[in-house]
Enzyme design. Sequence first.
Site, PDB file in Angstrom:
ATOM      1  CG  ASP A   1      -1.839   1.216   1.246  1.00  0.00           C
ATOM      2  OD1 ASP A   1      -2.719   1.301   0.373  1.00  0.00           O
ATOM      3  OD2 ASP A   1      -1.666   2.089   2.127  1.00  0.00           O
TER       4      ASP A   1
ATOM      5  CD  GLU B   1      -3.602   1.467  -3.026  1.00  0.00           C
ATOM      6  OE1 GLU B   1      -4.751   1.818  -2.722  1.00  0.00           O
ATOM      7  OE2 GLU B   1      -2.572   1.981  -2.549  1.00  0.00           O
TER       8      GLU B   1
ATOM      9  CB  CYS C   1     -13.077  -5.880   7.181  1.00  0.00           C
ATOM     10  SG  CYS C   1     -12.454  -6.854   8.583  1.00  0.00           S
TER      11      CYS C   1
ATOM     12  CB  CYS D   1     -15.308 -10.268   8.160  1.00  0.00           C
ATOM     13  SG  CYS D   1     -15.713  -8.498   8.280  1.00  0.00           S
TER      14      CYS D   1
ATOM     15  CB  CYS E   1     -14.208  -4.617  11.035  1.00  0.00           C
ATOM     16  SG  CYS E   1     -15.486  -5.475  10.095  1.00  0.00           S
TER      17      CYS E   1
ATOM     18  CB  CYS F   1     -15.305  -9.322  12.304  1.00  0.00           C
ATOM     19  SG  CYS F   1     -13.939  -8.358  11.595  1.00  0.00           S
TER      20      CYS F   1
ATOM     21  CG  ASP G   1      -1.461   3.341   5.655  1.00  0.00           C
ATOM     22  OD1 ASP G   1      -2.380   3.688   4.887  1.00  0.00           O
ATOM     23  OD2 ASP G   1      -0.782   4.155   6.301  1.00  0.00           O
TER      24      ASP G   1
END
Length: 361
Positions: free
Chosen positions: A182, A266, A319, A322, A339, A342, A349
């Site tokens: 990232d 990305e 997330c 999950c 999250c 969960c 990051d």
Amino acid sequence: MLKAYKFRIYPNEEQRVYLAKTFGCTRFIYNKMLADRIKSYEENKDLAIRTMKYPTPAQYKNEFQWLKEVDSLALANAQMNLDKAYKNFFRDKSFGFPKFKKKISTNTYTTNNQNGTVYIESSHIKLPKLKSMIKIKQHRQFEGLIKSCTVSQVPSGKYYISILVDCENIELPKTDKKVGVDLGIKEFAITSDGEVFKNPKHLKKSEKRLAKLQKDLSRKEKGSNNRRKARIKVAKLYEKIANQRRNMLHKVSTQLINKNQVIVIEDLKVSNLIKNHKLAKSIADVSWSEFRIMLEYKAKWYGREIIIAPSNYASSQLCSNCGNQSSQTKDLSCRTYICPVCGMIMDRDINASKNLQKLAM
């Protein structure tokens, strides 16, 4: 495989005069041929572009005798560059129409190695048309056939040569390791393994010094020797910042390539992101585009794989535990992903890099 090696060269006074002539002649022939093409097109708009025939650099030598003083291959490469620019424009308008070259840009020309006319011997390099050899600082060795070389002079006045070599490629040993990376501004890169590469912010650290030098430059009389000296000081500082940034990018990209078989990053639209005036300077300073280019060509060299995540992949909003999507991280001040489903709590990051890693699984 073709690889380019860049070295600094130290031409003497006579050699600098020749290089200046070659820089000027290649720029002249490029601009002259571009102007003639524009004129020819305006006069023959009914004819198809592909059927038009344009003069070669050799045909200009009768009118401009001084073109004979420089390397003919340098002039031929100027024509090839113009042809390539034309083809790119008519193939894809986003490239833009070819522009005239200006003196304020970096001086450069390219020549080819025909029948061994380019070679290195005893810390000196031989170039076509030059009787004497130019001193070169060859800080690393290479093996292979020299195909071509590009000589350039940067705004600070230094001379460099980029040598294109056809050499044997040696791939790195295979590994099972896959990583998501990232990219950011606060930290330059964060991997799914939790490794953090700091953003050194070279431009920000030099801003005060740069502002002072630019202020001094603006106060000097145009055309004066003092203004020339002040301009070189500014150019040298910009060059130092660029070298620091490039050195960091090489170190990070090489480390990632050495450790991992598959790297996922990305698809950042830098041209769009840079429109944010509050972050434009910081985004330009981290050079994400150059980093991606380095990763891609090094992966090709060493047998690695680069995966580019789709531009609509919300890596920072998902997330990693999950898969739930939350918009909380759209606020850049939010540094922790919590999250709501969960209950996972993780640095935003690292969470994004783990989501990128999933694309390699």
